[in-house]
Enzyme design. Structure first.
Site: not given
Length: 212
Positions: A15-16
């Site tokens: 997600i990063s």
């Protein structure tokens, strides 16, 4: 690990976006630097919760800057990360727990797929802006990364197991133990000590620190 190789662990969550940049940069440098690079899939949500950290974009001015910064970084590293105006809403709406459990299951059973699989998750989420939280999307990512349907199905069944859940919790706890408060968390084991480097823009410091 080879003689005198520095073990460098990359704690990341797909997600990063900055984790993707660090991942690709470290993948390139592991052939140049004398390092033993280890991918450590962890859960960013858990790290944020445990440390009381807040997503940086919650500060609107910082969010504005991050959009520009990420575009520049993507261009610099030549990673096909595409920022949309609603990128942060996109993150807030997505829970990466299932994806990270799936990645963990593959790490435990077929670690040779860990790198291409992680890359495909970032590609799907950050380049194609597609969902990565639903089982059918996760299977599509796995197929794209070259996993057989059988292997993917098995990993998908494993994500509800205590072994996978515990492994992801343990890896996340390990990142926290090293002082992580966000991602990517890069830990160099040098001179018998772990040293944390946070973010994708400290890799020259990491290199300098380990004598590269």
């Amino acid at each position: 690990a080879g003689m005198g190789r520095t073990v460098v662990e990359l704690f990341y969550d797909v997600i990063s976006p900055y984790s993707w940049l660090a991942f690709e940069a470290l993948c390139r440098y592991r052939h140049i630097w004398n390092i033993d690079l280890r991918f450590r899939p962890a859960f960013l949500g858990g790290i944020m919760q445990q440390t009381g950290n807040k997503p940086p974009a919650m500060l609107p001015k910082r969010g504005e800057y991050l959009l520009k910064d990420m575009k520049r970084m993507a261009k610099y590293y030549q990673v096909p990360l595409r920022m949309s105006a609603d990128a942060f809403q996109h993150i807030m709406r997505t829970n990466s727990l299932t994806a990270m459990r799936f990645i963990t299951a593959i790490d435990m059973t077929n670690p040779q797929y860990l790198e291409p699989l992680s890359r495909e998750f970032w590609m799907r989420f950050w380049s194609q802006h597609e969902d990565i939280s639903q089982p059918e999307n996760i299977l599509a990512v796995a197929q794209q990364a070259g996993l057989s349907a059988e292997l993917s199905q098995k990993a998908l069944e494993m994500i509800t197991s205590a072994t996978v859940k515990d492994r992801l919790k343990e890896t996340t706890a390990e990142a926290l133990k090293h002082g992580a408060f966000g991602m990517p968390a890069v830990v160099a084991h040098y001179d018998g000590e772990p040293h944390l480097f946070f973010g994708s823009d400290r890799l020259e410091l990491l290199g300098n620190f380990i004598g590269e």
